[in-house]
Design a protein around this motif. Structure first.
Motif, PDB file in Angstrom:
ATOM      1  N   ALA A 244       0.833  -1.200   0.000  1.00  0.00           N
ATOM      2  CA  ALA A 244       0.000   0.000   0.000  1.00  0.00           C
ATOM      3  C   ALA A 244       0.867   1.248   0.000  1.00  0.00           C
ATOM      4  CB  ALA A 244      -0.931  -0.004   1.199  1.00  0.00           C
TER       5      ALA A 244
ATOM      6  N   THR B 224      -3.299  -1.619  -3.291  1.00  0.00           N
ATOM      7  CA  THR B 224      -3.689  -2.617  -2.288  1.00  0.00           C
ATOM      8  C   THR B 224      -4.517  -3.741  -2.908  1.00  0.00           C
ATOM      9  OG1 THR B 224      -5.715  -1.410  -1.745  1.00  0.00           O
ATOM     10  CG2 THR B 224      -3.757  -0.908  -0.425  1.00  0.00           C
ATOM     11  N   TYR B 225      -4.902  -3.585  -4.140  1.00  0.00           N
ATOM     12  CA  TYR B 225      -5.768  -4.564  -4.806  1.00  0.00           C
ATOM     13  C   TYR B 225      -7.030  -4.847  -3.993  1.00  0.00           C
ATOM     14  CZ  TYR B 225      -2.061  -5.044  -8.132  1.00  0.00           C
ATOM     15  OH  TYR B 225      -1.134  -4.758  -9.097  1.00  0.00           O
ATOM     16  N   THR B 226      -7.503  -3.823  -3.357  1.00  0.00           N
ATOM     17  CA  THR B 226      -8.727  -3.936  -2.574  1.00  0.00           C
ATOM     18  C   THR B 226      -9.732  -2.922  -3.077  1.00  0.00           C
ATOM     19  OG1 THR B 226      -7.308  -4.398  -0.678  1.00  0.00           O
ATOM     20  CG2 THR B 226      -9.626  -4.035  -0.217  1.00  0.00           C
TER      21      THR B 226
ATOM     22  N   MET C  10     -12.393   3.713   4.119  1.00  0.00           N
ATOM     23  CA  MET C  10     -11.910   3.032   2.911  1.00  0.00           C
ATOM     24  C   MET C  10     -10.735   3.781   2.293  1.00  0.00           C
ATOM     25  SD  MET C  10     -15.435   1.689   1.189  1.00  0.00           S
ATOM     26  CE  MET C  10     -16.300   0.292   1.922  1.00  0.00           C
ATOM     27  N   ILE C  11     -10.821   5.101   2.279  1.00  0.00           N
ATOM     28  CA  ILE C  11      -9.710   5.889   1.743  1.00  0.00           C
ATOM     29  C   ILE C  11      -8.486   5.733   2.639  1.00  0.00           C
ATOM     30  CG2 ILE C  11      -8.902   8.255   1.340  1.00  0.00           C
ATOM     31  CD1 ILE C  11     -11.566   8.908   0.147  1.00  0.00           C
ATOM     32  N   ASP C  12      -8.701   5.830   3.951  1.00  0.00           N
ATOM     33  CA  ASP C  12      -7.582   5.672   4.887  1.00  0.00           C
ATOM     34  C   ASP C  12      -6.886   4.331   4.717  1.00  0.00           C
ATOM     35  OD1 ASP C  12      -8.087   8.084   5.983  1.00  0.00           O
ATOM     36  OD2 ASP C  12      -8.978   7.327   7.837  1.00  0.00           O
ATOM     37  N   ARG C  13      -7.663   3.313   4.371  1.00  0.00           N
ATOM     38  CA  ARG C  13      -7.104   1.980   4.258  1.00  0.00           C
ATOM     39  C   ARG C  13      -6.573   1.699   2.844  1.00  0.00           C
ATOM     40  NH1 ARG C  13     -10.109   2.808   8.248  1.00  0.00           N
ATOM     41  NH2 ARG C  13      -9.905   1.672  10.213  1.00  0.00           N
ATOM     42  N   GLY C  14      -6.464   2.771   2.066  1.00  0.00           N
ATOM     43  CA  GLY C  14      -5.771   2.647   0.783  1.00  0.00           C
ATOM     44  C   GLY C  14      -6.481   1.818  -0.269  1.00  0.00           C
ATOM     45  N   MET C  15      -7.815   1.788  -0.236  1.00  0.00           N
ATOM     46  CA  MET C  15      -8.543   1.053  -1.268  1.00  0.00           C
ATOM     47  C   MET C  15      -8.155   1.603  -2.645  1.00  0.00           C
ATOM     48  SD  MET C  15     -10.981  -0.961   0.285  1.00  0.00           S
ATOM     49  CE  MET C  15     -11.359  -1.242   2.016  1.00  0.00           C
TER      50      MET C  15
END
Lengths: 346, 346
Positions: A61, A66-68, A119-124
């Motif tokens: 990330a 992140t491929y999420t 979701m943004i914080d987690r690098g989607m």
């Protein structure tokens, strides 16, 4: 009994030691770079598999991907949303992308902000927002940070793509069907909306608008009767109870969603009335619930799987090229008449 | 029309420039460290809010925590699972944790591995696996990496906590209720299970076992009749069609889950039979579907919200202390008799 201590995460250093090579060699193998011999490569691969090493997604990330893909779902109880998700996951099969669903909190703008920020914080790498209620500026703000597809909600923006159902046509199909059966007192249960942006963009608002336009078109303007609740089973129940208490009861109820129709059928059964002998009911979404033999609900099919598949396609496309012009896909619904609609009582 | 270029992510450097302070000062403010005056703090906070800076979750993950809990749900269509999720999210309200749901793929061990690996790769702080079908060694392997609570599945492990329903009792409640009404030919639709680990741990297998034990206890061993399909609407439909085709048809069907009962009711209605006049039906889970007036399904209540709340509590506890002994919580179910069960036909 003492549980075993949690082992720490296996690192590239462990792999290097286990394979008796340098960390640089491991790194080369991981990156598929030149300069690692087939023998080295085999040694490192064996160490990776023996130790259960997994490339650290957090580190990935930091490098940018992140491929999420995050999917914001407003309500896990609405049986229409799994249809969209099925279409999405089918379309993503064979890709590296993992879908993670964030429950948005039914009709709760703050909960929606919370989950999209998370979701943004987690690098989607991308986001799919299903019928979001946030302001348009908020949606554009999100889409400017992470490639985003908005599902269900209408409205054109250069910042994001949309996939929606032609809700105006869908509502007209229901009213046309009921009017064709001879109904005049056709009531509608809508999901309450007051925000001006949402009044022109949300599927629920457009269905309510479509209902009114179609009533006008069939010469039934004076019979327009809308109850505002929510697109939930409870909302359908509460709305139907209001309608059944009218001195001049409607002979047909058009529920804005199948989940609303569930509550409507419940209220009608509780009142000791029969469907369709006393009152006809139609829903929207053509969920598995509508298809149940015991229910057999007349409903509008908006092809959830197809919506999901188109959404996946647009999102991957946008991730690959962030600067392409935005796309708006509108799909045509069809009516599926079943046993809950019939001519009105004499 | 050209969409605007995507702005790059706001960094700590941008915040420092905007606030006209050093990055060290920004970092101090972010860490709540000593050495930043109230005035500096206010300046930095203002810059953070003006620029929309969000601490990078990927960077946080590198330091060890993501404040994300992964929930593996085997099937988004089963109306029981939202109950568990509601209990979970209510219990987490006010904490920093965000729940993200990974669809596991109904009855697909590979899909389950894929989603749990993805959750570990993405640095989830904890995982909640709902009725996972993976081998016990696989579950222990996962739990040794990330604090994990297993929901629904029985079995004791030092590596993870479990929260489950007393399925043996639940099945006995259903059989006792039907036998008490005078039924003898009580059939059961189970979710097929062949793996020896799962036969002693999975809720579906324990319900089937409980059914058999209760039939024995009521002197009905010779009437035991089990059809193996899946815990889906389709599984219920297919199973009921097999049972209805028997030369000696059962007078009652105990479906292992409400979603199975949906398909059972569908097959019975299609066969032109009446519930409960011709055949009684009971489910398990007491979902909102069972509670619908038109359905009014006799079902076992296993208190999904309570399961969710207990799960959240155990997981946060385990994240705080990874070395505490593991806990097994088993909750007692209750029977909710409704209109789908009645004495058998003469």
């Amino acid at each position: 009994m003492e549980p075993p201590a949690l082992p720490r995460r296996v690192t590239i250093v462990d792999v290097a030691q286990h394979a008796q090579v340098s960390t640089t060699t491991v790194s080369k193998v991981l990156r598929n770079a030149y300069g690692a011999s087939p023998a080295m490569r085999a040694k490192v691969q064996q160490a990776i598999s023996e130790l259960g090493y997994r490339p650290n997604a957090a580190a990935r990330a930091m490098r940018g991907q992140t491929y999420t893909l995050g999917v914001m779902l407003p309500d896990l109880r609405n049986p229409f949303f799994p249809e969209i998700l099925d279409g999405l996951t089918e379309a993503l099969r064979g890709t590296e992308y993992q879908v993670l669903v964030g429950p948005g909190g039914c009709n709760d703008e703050q909960a929606e902000s919370h989950v999209t920020d998370a979701m943004i914080d987690r690098g989607m790498d991308g986001m799919i927002l299903i019928a979001p209620i946030s302001s348009r500026s908020r949606l554009e703000h999100l889409a400017n940070r992470v490639p985003t597809v908005i599902v269900g909600r209408h409205g054109h923006s250069a910042a994001y793509d949309t996939v929606s159902d032609d809700d105006l046509t869908g509502a007209a199909l229901v009213v046309g069907h009921l009017a064709g059966l001879g109904h005049r007192r056709i009531a509608h249960i809508e999901h309450a909306e007051t925000d001006p942006d949402r009044l022109v963009e949300m599927p629920n608002a457009i269905r309510a608008d479509g209902y009114q336009r179609a009533m006008h078109a069939h010469g039934l303007a004076s019979e327009i009767d809308i109850v505002s609740t929510t697109y939930t089973q409870e909302g359908g129940y509460v709305g139907a109870r209001q309608l059944l208490a009218r001195s001049r009861r409607p002979t047909a109820i058009f529920a804005g969603a199948d989940i609303v129709a569930m509550g409507v059928l419940d209220a009608i059964s509780e009142a000791g009335l029969l469907v369709p002998a006393d009152i006809s009911v139609a829903g929207y979404d053509n969920t598995t619930f509508a298809q149940l033999g015991q229910i057999s609900l007349t409903s509008v099919d908006q092809a959830g799987r197809h919506i999901g598949a188109e959404t996946a396609r647009l999102l991957l496309d946008r991730i690959a090229d962030r600067h392409r012009p935005s796309a708006q896909i509108k799909l045509s619904p069809t009516l599926v008449p079943r046993r809950t609609t019939a001519p009105p009582p004499e």
